[in-house]
Design an enzyme around this catalytic site. Structure first.
Site, mmCIF file in Angstrom:
data_model
loop_
_atom_site.group_PDB
_atom_site.id
_atom_site.type_symbol
_atom_site.label_atom_id
_atom_site.label_comp_id
_atom_site.label_asym_id
_atom_site.label_seq_id
_atom_site.Cartn_x
_atom_site.Cartn_y
_atom_site.Cartn_z
ATOM 1 C CG ASP A 10 -71.043 -126.738 65.766
ATOM 2 O OD1 ASP A 10 -71.390 -127.273 64.688
ATOM 3 O OD2 ASP A 10 -69.936 -126.176 65.909
ATOM 4 C CG ASP A 15 -73.751 -127.000 61.946
ATOM 5 O OD1 ASP A 15 -73.338 -128.015 62.520
ATOM 6 O OD2 ASP A 15 -73.044 -125.995 61.765
ATOM 7 C CG ASN A 39 -70.236 -123.259 64.036
ATOM 8 O OD1 ASN A 39 -69.100 -123.024 63.643
ATOM 9 N ND2 ASN A 39 -71.004 -124.163 63.449
ATOM 10 C CB THR A 124 -71.938 -131.347 61.172
ATOM 11 O OG1 THR A 124 -73.095 -130.910 61.903
ATOM 12 C CG2 THR A 124 -72.338 -132.407 60.168
ATOM 13 C CG PHE A 166 -63.557 -124.647 64.345
ATOM 14 C CD1 PHE A 166 -62.907 -123.838 65.261
ATOM 15 C CD2 PHE A 166 -64.837 -125.090 64.656
ATOM 16 C CE1 PHE A 166 -63.509 -123.472 66.457
ATOM 17 C CE2 PHE A 166 -65.452 -124.734 65.846
ATOM 18 C CZ PHE A 166 -64.784 -123.913 66.751
ATOM 19 C CG ASN A 167 -66.083 -129.250 63.455
ATOM 20 O OD1 ASN A 167 -66.436 -128.232 64.038
ATOM 21 N ND2 ASN A 167 -66.764 -129.766 62.437
ATOM 22 C CG HIS A 239 -67.275 -126.836 55.853
ATOM 23 N ND1 HIS A 239 -66.090 -127.090 55.195
ATOM 24 C CD2 HIS A 239 -67.257 -125.503 56.136
ATOM 25 C CE1 HIS A 239 -65.388 -125.978 55.087
ATOM 26 N NE2 HIS A 239 -66.073 -125.001 55.647
ATOM 27 C CG ASP A 240 -71.473 -128.735 59.156
ATOM 28 O OD1 ASP A 240 -70.335 -129.231 59.135
ATOM 29 O OD2 ASP A 240 -71.796 -127.839 59.955
#
Length: 307
Positions: A10, A15, A39, A124, A166-167, A239-240
């Site tokens: 996203d 990402d 996102n 992700t 969040f995800n 993160h991703d």
């Protein structure tokens, strides 16, 4: 031989960096990108994915648009990446192509069905597309060798409500469907991603990559940092990119198995991922959790690919 992967995302600044790494790594064969809401609205994340891929010379990689909202609730957008999902990159060209007419879930099912061997799927964002794939095409699930998902948190303070990432928070029902599906799942959550932060040494390293891509990534990170710096006092977390990097080098993290549940009912802990490490509930392990990361080796890999 490069490892073939499908990438569900996203975009999203982090990402975007993961997409660059996937395209540039000789260890990865990026067969397709699917997009979901998270996102930003899915129309925006799809546009962002195409813009990124075209900019880095990966216009041959197909993009399929997926779910416009979580499976069982209204969409709550992330806030770190701005209204477009990719603020801070004004000179990134607008897309010159469109996504496939095929829905992301059908694209994923087709690619898995065609694959000669089970393959890795990296996700992700919220798991809307993967959850719907489980419901619609359970016959192709044995073709998923491993699902590497950036999501969840087990030990560390989170970025939403204290125990929630969040995800997971965005579509916890999809997460539960995936957890119950028996897909081999590796969860790369905030326990490790909050240890790969872009701080002064990383900005100095990036400043030395004086290329159009290097400058673009710098712009992305300067915008992306704002939420982290203002709310948590730290730089932007990769993160991703860390989740994607495990395809290239799984030894970057250490993992442990557990049975994972997700809280669908609580107020303050809604969307929290809960690990039963000691099998106190008598349920079989359904995921592996990353709990330790070699941050120096991760950043060395990331910057090598950005160069």
């Amino acid at each position: 031989m490069p490892t073939p992967i499908l990438y569900d995302c996203d975009p999203g600044h982090d990402d975007a960096i993961a997409l660059v790494m996937a395209h540039r790594s000789s260890a990865i064969d990026l067969l397709g990108v699917t997009t979901t809401c998270g996102n930003a609205e899915v129309e925006k994340t799809t546009s962002n994915a195409i813009r990124i891929l075209d900019f880095i010379g990966a216009s041959h990689v197909p993009v399929a648009q997926g779910c416009v909202r979580p499976l069982a609730r209204p969409l709550i957008l992330g806030t770190a990446d701005g209204p477009s999902g990719l603020e801070g990159s004004p000179y990134l060209p607008m897309p010159r192509r469109t996504a496939l007419k095929q829905h992301a879930v059908d694209f994923l099912a087709e690619k898995l069905e065609e694959a000669p061997e089970p393959m890795i799927v990296v996700a992700t964002g919220p798991l809307c597309n993967i959850g719907l794939l489980v419901l619609k095409r359970p016959d192709v699930l044995p073709k998923i060798k491993e699902l590497i998902w950036m999501g969840g948190v087990f030990y560390r303070k989170s970025e939403i409500i204290t125990p929630t990432e969040f995800n997971a928070f965005c579509d916890p029902e999809a997460l539960k469907i995936v957890l119950d599906s028996q897909i081999p799942l590796t969860m790369v959550g905030l326990d490790v991603t909050m240890q790969v932060l872009i701080e002064a040494p990383q900005y100095e390293e990036l400043a030395g990559i004086d290329t159009p891509l290097g400058r673009l990534v710098m712009d992305w990170l300067k915008f992306y940092e704002k939420l982290h710096r203002n709310s948590m006092g730290v730089g932007g977390a990769m993160h991703d990119p860390l989740a994607l990097a495990l395809v290239i080098d799984p030894s970057l993290v250490r993992t442990r198995p557990a049975h994972i549940g997700v809280d669908l009912n609580a107020t303050y802990a809604f969307g929290a991922t809960v690990a039963d490490f000691w099998q106190e509930r008598g349920e079989a392990d359904n995921a592996r959790i990353a709990y330790e990361v070699d941050a120096d080796r991760f950043f060395a890999l990331m910057f090598d690919l950005l160069r």
